[in-house]
Design a protein around this motif. Structure first.
Motif, PDB file in Angstrom:
ATOM      1  N   SER A 111      -5.357  -5.161  -7.640  1.00  0.00           N
ATOM      2  CA  SER A 111      -4.645  -3.903  -7.514  1.00  0.00           C
ATOM      3  C   SER A 111      -5.662  -2.778  -7.651  1.00  0.00           C
ATOM      4  O   SER A 111      -6.474  -2.784  -8.576  1.00  0.00           O
ATOM      5  CB  SER A 111      -3.582  -3.789  -8.608  1.00  0.00           C
ATOM      6  N   GLU A 132       0.287   5.695  -0.129  1.00  0.00           N
ATOM      7  CA  GLU A 132      -0.717   6.764  -0.073  1.00  0.00           C
ATOM      8  C   GLU A 132      -0.046   8.099   0.200  1.00  0.00           C
ATOM      9  O   GLU A 132       0.930   8.160   0.935  1.00  0.00           O
ATOM     10  CB  GLU A 132      -1.717   6.446   1.040  1.00  0.00           C
ATOM     11  N   GLN A 154     -10.118  -0.454 -10.023  1.00  0.00           N
ATOM     12  CA  GLN A 154      -9.606  -1.784  -9.686  1.00  0.00           C
ATOM     13  C   GLN A 154      -9.041  -2.464 -10.922  1.00  0.00           C
ATOM     14  O   GLN A 154      -9.589  -2.365 -12.010  1.00  0.00           O
ATOM     15  CB  GLN A 154     -10.721  -2.643  -9.101  1.00  0.00           C
ATOM     16  N   SER A 157      -2.609   3.714  -3.729  1.00  0.00           N
ATOM     17  CA  SER A 157      -2.900   2.416  -4.317  1.00  0.00           C
ATOM     18  C   SER A 157      -2.621   1.327  -3.291  1.00  0.00           C
ATOM     19  O   SER A 157      -1.895   1.538  -2.327  1.00  0.00           O
ATOM     20  CB  SER A 157      -2.053   2.188  -5.570  1.00  0.00           C
ATOM     21  N   TYR A 158      -3.222   0.171  -3.533  1.00  0.00           N
ATOM     22  CA  TYR A 158      -2.909  -1.007  -2.737  1.00  0.00           C
ATOM     23  C   TYR A 158      -3.091  -2.239  -3.601  1.00  0.00           C
ATOM     24  O   TYR A 158      -3.787  -2.208  -4.617  1.00  0.00           O
ATOM     25  CB  TYR A 158      -3.751  -1.097  -1.457  1.00  0.00           C
ATOM     26  N   LYS A 159      -2.392  -3.307  -3.215  1.00  0.00           N
ATOM     27  CA  LYS A 159      -2.511  -4.561  -3.941  1.00  0.00           C
ATOM     28  C   LYS A 159      -2.402  -5.711  -2.954  1.00  0.00           C
ATOM     29  O   LYS A 159      -1.798  -5.588  -1.883  1.00  0.00           O
ATOM     30  CB  LYS A 159      -1.446  -4.680  -5.030  1.00  0.00           C
ATOM     31  N   LYS A 163      -4.385  10.430  -2.555  1.00  0.00           N
ATOM     32  CA  LYS A 163      -4.286   9.505  -3.682  1.00  0.00           C
ATOM     33  C   LYS A 163      -3.358   8.377  -3.268  1.00  0.00           C
ATOM     34  O   LYS A 163      -2.468   8.555  -2.429  1.00  0.00           O
ATOM     35  CB  LYS A 163      -3.784  10.202  -4.943  1.00  0.00           C
ATOM     36  N   ARG A 183       0.847  -1.188   0.000  1.00  0.00           N
ATOM     37  CA  ARG A 183       0.000   0.000   0.000  1.00  0.00           C
ATOM     38  C   ARG A 183       0.881   1.234   0.000  1.00  0.00           C
ATOM     39  O   ARG A 183       1.909   1.269   0.660  1.00  0.00           O
ATOM     40  CB  ARG A 183      -0.903   0.031   1.222  1.00  0.00           C
ATOM     41  N   THR A 203      -6.120   1.500  -7.480  1.00  0.00           N
ATOM     42  CA  THR A 203      -5.626   2.871  -7.342  1.00  0.00           C
ATOM     43  C   THR A 203      -6.830   3.727  -6.984  1.00  0.00           C
ATOM     44  O   THR A 203      -7.967   3.403  -7.356  1.00  0.00           O
ATOM     45  CB  THR A 203      -4.975   3.380  -8.651  1.00  0.00           C
ATOM     46  N   PRO A 263     -12.209   4.774  -6.579  1.00  0.00           N
ATOM     47  CA  PRO A 263     -11.262   3.690  -6.843  1.00  0.00           C
ATOM     48  C   PRO A 263     -11.302   3.222  -8.294  1.00  0.00           C
ATOM     49  O   PRO A 263     -12.310   3.355  -8.986  1.00  0.00           O
ATOM     50  CB  PRO A 263     -11.749   2.578  -5.921  1.00  0.00           C
TER      51      PRO A 263
END
Length: 116
Positions: free
Chosen positions: A89, A59, A103, A77-79, A75, A57, A91, A101
């Motif tokens: 994933s 941010e 995806q 993202s995470y995966k 802003k 993650r 953003t 979001p």
């Protein structure tokens, strides 16, 4: 302004908290944090982390105080790998227009999984 800084610090603490007393799933190796960085200042914050199972993650939050927006604009993202093995994933942007979001799905083997 101080409330925003305290909120950002509290959020960062919650995101980075990793329970240490949870037993690992049967046969699963414990997950380790392999990367972790963060910075909080009067104008905003940023953090990122990654774990040994491929979860990550990042941010950035920036305090906006102009005619267009007042408050945090975030802003990031995470995966992660879903229980079915699919790589997810996301953003996102979170600002005056709400949480937005995007995806992305990937069919890749999980880190450390046997490859055909």
């Amino acid at each position: 302004m101080m409330k925003i800084t305290l909120f950002a610090l509290a959020t960062l603490a919650l995101v980075c908290a990793v329970p240490q007393d949870q037993p690992a799933a049967a046969g699963a190796a414990p997950v380790a944090i392999v990367k972790q960085d963060s910075e909080v200042n009067i104008n905003g914050y940023n953090f990122d982390f990654e774990t040994s199972d491929g979860t990550a993650r990042q941010e950035q939050g920036e305090y906006k105080n102009d005619t267009d927006q007042q408050g945090l604009a975030v802003k990031g993202s995470y995966k992660y790998v879903a229980p079915d093995g699919q790589h997810i994933s996301v953003t996102f942007v979170a600002d005056k227009n709400g949480y937005q979001p995007t995806q992305h799905l990937f069919n890749e083997p999980a880190p450390g999984a046997a490859q055909p």
